[in-house]
Design an enzyme around this catalytic site. Structure first.
Site, PDB file in Angstrom:
ATOM      1  N   LYS A  22       0.595  -1.213  -0.162  1.00 35.81           N
ATOM      2  CA  LYS A  22       0.005  -0.376   0.042  1.00 35.81           C
ATOM      3  C   LYS A  22       1.151   1.030   0.320  1.00 35.81           C
ATOM      4  O   LYS A  22       0.478   2.340  -0.689  1.00 35.81           O
ATOM      5  CB  LYS A  22      -0.887  -0.345   1.571  1.00 35.81           C
ATOM      6  CG  LYS A  22      -1.789   1.703   1.498  1.00 35.81           C
ATOM      7  CD  LYS A  22      -2.309   1.212   2.658  1.00 35.81           C
ATOM      8  CE  LYS A  22      -1.526   1.289   3.829  1.00 35.81           C
ATOM      9  NZ  LYS A  22      -1.303   2.718   4.648  1.00 35.81           N
ATOM     10  N   ASN A  23       1.809   1.307   0.654  1.00 35.05           N
ATOM     11  CA  ASN A  23       2.812   2.388   1.436  1.00 35.05           C
ATOM     12  C   ASN A  23       3.714   2.651  -0.244  1.00 35.05           C
ATOM     13  O   ASN A  23       4.407   3.533  -0.421  1.00 35.05           O
ATOM     14  CB  ASN A  23       3.094   2.068   2.449  1.00 35.05           C
ATOM     15  CG  ASN A  23       2.436   2.983   3.302  1.00 35.05           C
ATOM     16  OD1 ASN A  23       1.330   2.917   3.214  1.00 35.05           O
ATOM     17  ND2 ASN A  23       2.980   2.706   4.641  1.00 35.05           N
ATOM     18  N   CYS A 116      -3.675  13.275  13.899  1.00 33.45           N
ATOM     19  CA  CYS A 116      -3.644  11.486  13.566  1.00 33.45           C
ATOM     20  C   CYS A 116      -4.415  11.170  15.009  1.00 33.45           C
ATOM     21  O   CYS A 116      -3.578  11.590  16.101  1.00 33.45           O
ATOM     22  CB  CYS A 116      -2.736  11.079  13.039  1.00 33.45           C
ATOM     23  SG  CYS A 116      -1.977   9.500  13.536  1.00 33.45           S
ATOM     24  N   ARG A 121       1.327  14.360  13.403  1.00 34.26           N
ATOM     25  CA  ARG A 121       2.113  13.985  13.106  1.00 34.26           C
ATOM     26  C   ARG A 121       2.545  15.154  11.780  1.00 34.26           C
ATOM     27  O   ARG A 121       2.014  15.215  10.399  1.00 34.26           O
ATOM     28  CB  ARG A 121       1.647  12.965  12.061  1.00 34.26           C
ATOM     29  CG  ARG A 121       1.607  11.707  12.627  1.00 34.26           C
ATOM     30  CD  ARG A 121       0.898  10.378  11.775  1.00 34.26           C
ATOM     31  NE  ARG A 121       1.432  10.019  11.340  1.00 34.26           N
ATOM     32  CZ  ARG A 121       1.248   9.432   9.898  1.00 34.26           C
ATOM     33  NH1 ARG A 121      -0.117   8.582   9.974  1.00 34.26           N
ATOM     34  NH2 ARG A 121       1.830   8.355   8.778  1.00 34.26           N
ATOM     35  N   ASP A 305       5.415   0.843  11.929  1.00 29.88           N
ATOM     36  CA  ASP A 305       4.090   0.102  11.647  1.00 29.88           C
ATOM     37  C   ASP A 305       3.622  -1.385  11.915  1.00 29.88           C
ATOM     38  O   ASP A 305       3.179  -2.188  11.695  1.00 29.88           O
ATOM     39  CB  ASP A 305       4.464   0.329  10.046  1.00 29.88           C
ATOM     40  CG  ASP A 305       3.730   1.849   9.822  1.00 29.88           C
ATOM     41  OD1 ASP A 305       3.676   2.116  10.204  1.00 29.88           O
ATOM     42  OD2 ASP A 305       3.777   1.415   8.320  1.00 29.88           O
ATOM     43  N   ARG A 397      -8.392  -0.436   4.935  1.00 31.66           N
ATOM     44  CA  ARG A 397      -7.640   0.798   4.950  1.00 31.66           C
ATOM     45  C   ARG A 397      -6.645   0.289   4.025  1.00 31.66           C
ATOM     46  O   ARG A 397      -6.037   0.354   3.192  1.00 31.66           O
ATOM     47  CB  ARG A 397      -7.014   1.683   5.347  1.00 31.66           C
ATOM     48  CG  ARG A 397      -8.072   2.597   6.103  1.00 31.66           C
ATOM     49  CD  ARG A 397      -7.602   3.765   6.954  1.00 31.66           C
ATOM     50  NE  ARG A 397      -6.488   4.815   5.853  1.00 31.66           N
ATOM     51  CZ  ARG A 397      -6.420   5.550   7.182  1.00 31.66           C
ATOM     52  NH1 ARG A 397      -6.755   6.142   7.902  1.00 31.66           N
ATOM     53  NH2 ARG A 397      -5.276   6.304   6.187  1.00 31.66           N
TER      54      ARG A 397
END
Ligand code: EPU
Length: 421
Positions: A22-23, A116, A121, A305, A397
């Site tokens: 995803k990133n 967030c 952030r 993460d 997500r």
């Protein structure tokens, strides 16, 4: 609203394929704004953050087609340089459109992302870099208004290594006049993938994969084609699913070098790992899980993460593990929820002290963000009885078909509609 009901305590077995990252896709998709034409991205995960980015790009005029993980983005007819609040508030990565819009169109109006779930952030590094490249930046009613005639190459040093700021600056610098040097650049694999994509479009970048990037601006870029790399965080999450349930599972994953820290910590915890021919096999059957400390760090360190998932794993380990997050100091909203499942975790400053317990027991818990949700699912797989995980929209997500993948390994998970929030 949907929730998961997970019946825990089942051993897993089998092989699953890891999806595209995803990133990496979220950084690469806005790079299509730098050219005018049809770009093709393959192995793009079908997750909500990707749909949010597609909607934002559509709003700017990009035409898209997304089927079977192949995403076509046609940037021929850009009609707006305005990224409104309703898009950016859903996902901070929307700020990635700033650099490309500014570099190609000389103007960008992008909503400030705001706070967030785990604290501030900031995007100060993104803005400072754009200023160094010659942009005028104003903040007006919650929006960044960035303007320039033509960006000019500059020397940019980041005091903090930032994935997003490096990506944004790189995308701006490739069309700037002259040379740009970015020092203390992020070297996360997702940024390397972005740099590779830009080079495929005709950008001139030296030092890819290092923290010193040298960019020689070009006048224009052609459309690009890219296979998105596998998601190292999904890979790590699936391996912990195997470890926490004391199972033997394999994942199809092509880039073990991108997850050395996680693999090394897993091995320290006592599981056996075999890496061969695009497969990582984890064998945790009969494993007495050892408590292993981790401290998150920039790549190639242990990723923030994976911090929540590691805490979930350590909650059933033999003694006490200290898990420190040095990237996001407040990212511990999963801890009280894990404690509802019987874990014994206390947070002091940015360290979770995880005292291993003999067993976790099912309960109702609530997701608070993407990785926190993943940690709850992992704990639920190990817990006795059933666990309800609410607010799984967070999970959707960033994890593609996660319950299908876990079910294919033998987990028992139901996704059901609920009015509970
Ligand atoms: N930072 C600043 N100023 C800035 C930018 C960052 O002080 O202008 C600080 C942050 O507060 C943080 C550190 O720098 O302490 C690193 O943040 P970074 O900019 O690297 O994070 P990001 O680009 O906003 C990406 C991932 C995150 C991941 C972080 C760290 C994407 C879309 N997001 O965020 O992924 O946690 O890097 O690796 O790539 C996730 O997938 O769950 C997720 C949150």
């Amino acid at each position: 609203m949907e929730k998961f009901i997970i019946y825990g305590g089942k051993q897993l077995s089998g092989t699953v394929k890891v999806s595209g990252a995803k990133n990496a896709a979220l950084a690469i998709m806005p790079a299509c704004l730098l050219n005018s034409g049809k770009n093709i991205l393959r192995y793009v995960p079908e997750v909500n953050d990707i749909y949010t980015m597609i909607k934002l790009l559509n709003h700017l005029g990009v035409e898209s087609m997304f089927t079977n993980n192949e995403l076509e983005l046609d940037s021929t007819k850009i009609i707006s340089q305005d990224a409104p609040y309703e898009h950016v508030k859903k996902m901070r990565a929307s700020v990635y459109v700033l650099g490309p819009l500014l570099a190609k169109y000389g103007y960008a109006k992008v909503s400030l992302p705001g706070g967030c779930a785990w604290g501030p952030r900031p995007i100060n590094l993104h803005l400072e870099a754009m200023k160094k490249l010659g942009a005028g930046i104003e903040l007006d009613q919650g929006y960044i208004i960035a303007k320039c005639n033509k960006l000019k190459g500059a020397k940019i040093h980041f005091d903090i290594s930032s994935v997003g700021a490096t990506g944004n600056t790189l995308m701006a610098a490739v069309l700037a006049k002259g040379s740009t040097v970015i020092s203390n650049a992020a070297i996360e694999p997702e940024i390397t993938a972005l740099a590779d994509f830009l080079v495929g479009m005709g950008a001139r970048i030296n030092g890819i994969g290092t923290n010193l990037l040298e960019v020689e601006g070009v006048d224009e870029l052609k459309p690009g084609v890219m296979n998105i790399i596998n998601d190292r965080i999904e890979a790590g999450t699936l391996l912990i699913a195997g470890a926490i349930t004391k199972s033997k599972i394999s994942i199809e994953y092509d880039y073990p070098d991108n997850m050395i820290a996680v693999l090394s910590k897993l091995s320290d915890s006592g599981v056996k790992l075999l890496i061969k021919n695009g497969l990582i096999t984890l064998d945790a059957a009969d494993c007495d899980v050892k408590s292993v400390d981790v401290t998150t760090a920039i790549f190639p360190g242990f990723p923030t993460d994976m911090q929540a998932q590691w805490i979930a794993y350590m909650s059933i380990a033999g003694s006490t593990a200290r898990v420190t997050d040095n990237i996001y100091f407040d990212r511990f909203s999963h801890v009280p929820e894990l404690n509802r499942l019987g874990a014994d975790i206390a947070v002091n400053d940015n360290t979770a002290v995880v005292r291993g317990v003999k067993k976790l027991t099912g309960a109702k818990v609530m997701s608070t963000d993407l990785r926190a949700s993943a940690s709850l699912v992992l704990a639920a797989l190990a817990a006795e009885g059933s666990t309800e995980v609410l607010r799984i929209y967070h999970l959707d997500r960033g994890y593609e078909k996660i319950e299908k993948k876990l079910e294919s390994l033998g987990a028992s998970i139901e996704r059901i509609q609920t009015s509970e929030f």
